[in-house]
Write an enzyme that holds these catalytic residues in place. Sequence first.
Site, PDB file in Angstrom:
ATOM      1  N   LYS A  43      36.346  85.119 -39.137  1.00 57.17           N
ATOM      2  CA  LYS A  43      37.046  86.365 -39.087  1.00 57.17           C
ATOM      3  C   LYS A  43      37.397  86.916 -40.138  1.00 57.17           C
ATOM      4  CE  LYS A  43      39.937  84.859 -34.881  1.00 57.17           C
ATOM      5  NZ  LYS A  43      41.195  84.643 -34.574  1.00 57.17           N
ATOM      6  N   HIS A  47      17.184  69.289 -13.977  1.00 55.68           N
ATOM      7  CA  HIS A  47      15.859  69.786 -14.143  1.00 55.68           C
ATOM      8  C   HIS A  47      15.512  70.294 -15.512  1.00 55.68           C
ATOM      9  CE1 HIS A  47      15.091  69.182  -9.689  1.00 55.68           C
ATOM     10  NE2 HIS A  47      16.354  69.324  -9.868  1.00 55.68           N
ATOM     11  N   GLU A  92      37.369  73.341 -30.555  1.00 54.37           N
ATOM     12  CA  GLU A  92      38.219  73.830 -31.763  1.00 54.37           C
ATOM     13  C   GLU A  92      39.181  72.923 -32.102  1.00 54.37           C
ATOM     14  OE1 GLU A  92      39.652  77.767 -30.674  1.00 54.37           O
ATOM     15  OE2 GLU A  92      38.025  78.668 -31.557  1.00 54.37           O
TER      16      GLU A  92
HETATM   17  O1  PA5 Z   1      42.250  78.667 -29.559  1.00 53.17           O
HETATM   18  C1  PA5 Z   1      42.440  79.619 -30.438  1.00 53.17           C
HETATM   19  O2  PA5 Z   1      43.384  79.782 -31.341  1.00 53.17           O
HETATM   20  C2  PA5 Z   1      41.590  80.662 -30.725  1.00 53.17           C
HETATM   21  O3  PA5 Z   1      40.275  80.515 -29.857  1.00 53.17           O
HETATM   22  C3  PA5 Z   1      42.006  81.930 -30.242  1.00 53.17           C
HETATM   23  O4  PA5 Z   1      42.456  82.101 -29.208  1.00 53.17           O
HETATM   24  C4  PA5 Z   1      41.013  83.186 -30.602  1.00 53.17           C
HETATM   25  O5  PA5 Z   1      40.536  83.199 -31.871  1.00 53.17           O
HETATM   26  C5  PA5 Z   1      41.705  84.549 -30.379  1.00 53.17           C
HETATM   27  O6  PA5 Z   1      42.762  84.545 -31.329  1.00 53.17           O
HETATM   28  P1  PA5 Z   1      43.987  85.917 -30.891  1.00 53.17           P
HETATM   29  O7  PA5 Z   1      44.429  85.413 -29.570  1.00 53.17           O
HETATM   30  O8  PA5 Z   1      44.784  85.763 -32.155  1.00 53.17           O
HETATM   31  O9  PA5 Z   1      43.075  87.102 -31.016  1.00 53.17           O
END
Ligand code: PA5
Length: 380
Positions: free
Chosen positions: A371, A278, A257
């Site tokens: 989302k 393996h 990310e």
């Molecule tokens: O790293 C990030 O920002 C994302 O992976 C969020 O943690 C994830 O999308 C969840 O978002 P939220 O905490 O707003 O529910």
Amino acid sequence: MVSFDFKTYNTIKLDNYDLSAIHNKFIQDNNLTGWYNLNQDTKDVKKLALDIQSKADIFLVIGIGGSYLGSKAIIEALNPYFSTNKPEILFVGTDLSNEYLNSLINYIKGKEVYIDVISKSGTTLEILLAFNYLLEYMKREYDNYNDRIIITTNDHTGDLYEYATKNNTILLNVPEDVGGRYSVLTNVGLLPIAVAGYDVDKLLEGAKESKQHIDDCYYYATLRNEQYQSNKYVESFNVYEPKLYYFTEWLKQLFAESQGKNNKGILPISTVNTRDLHSLGQYFQEGLPILFSTTINVAKEDSKLDIINNQAVLCVAQAHYPHTSTSIINIDAINEYNLGYLIFFFEMSAMLGSYLLGVNYYDQPGVNGYKDLLHKVVEK
Ligand code: PA5
């Protein structure tokens, strides 16, 4: 204790690398780096955790992505195998499985249940759906159900913030300047870890020590970037202790990310060895030469099997080299201090690596894309 071998099994050796460019970029762009300050006060979290521990059989953590992976990684790593620890920490909200939720309700029925709903935005669909489902259960089971609910979210907006203020539940703040995947050392990760019985001060202590050795992060970030520039597009995070599996899941999220955007980025994958030698091991040895590896080794020598496991780490790195280079990170034990050290090391490296790639480490527009689309479909 944590030590690094970035050189023995690496085709790229950065003997005269220049740290100043990356260091200056970090100083200039000291933006949204609340996680870097490591200034979470743990007093309230520890007090709350003790209270929950004394009452709960089950502690449900509702969260996805950065809102659950860090605590899951640390709890799994520290729990003994076949743990029967109380309270049992269960994670919810990481999928849309109706079967899972129904089975969960059957499993928790009759037990003392407490819930921590964690979402920085307070609007993530999986989390709101799981929370609503479990809220119905809590209403049926307990008169003062809101006393059993903790909301961990931002301090001004979103469905969860509104629920907490309206119903007077405990509200824990997710700091604005800490992104989801960098939030394990804040209320987001520390409460579940403390409820599981682990020492959150030691985690922070390890992270603070890691910050004193920031040159290792500069080196690793630069090394990864040099591998990428030489067409090594995939990094495998390898562990030889299965309970570190979720730590590699946390790493995959952190790096994917932070860096996988603008048509760039190293694809993070993971292996649990020797199992995956393996299967994927064949590819590492002789497949398309697009891989490099980072192995986290628990370098203890308490038994004959420990010694053989350490030898396996070295033999595998040697066998894969030079087709696949391997950096080896040794920790002398799986404990809070070492895990905190690694958390900071990898967070810092992910951020620095993003600077080198020229991408914004802090956003995840691709994730937001899905989302938004799903929200629209569900709202119809
Ligand atoms: O790293 C990030 O920002 C994302 O992976 C969020 O943690 C994830 O999308 C969840 O978002 P939220 O905490 O707003 O529910």
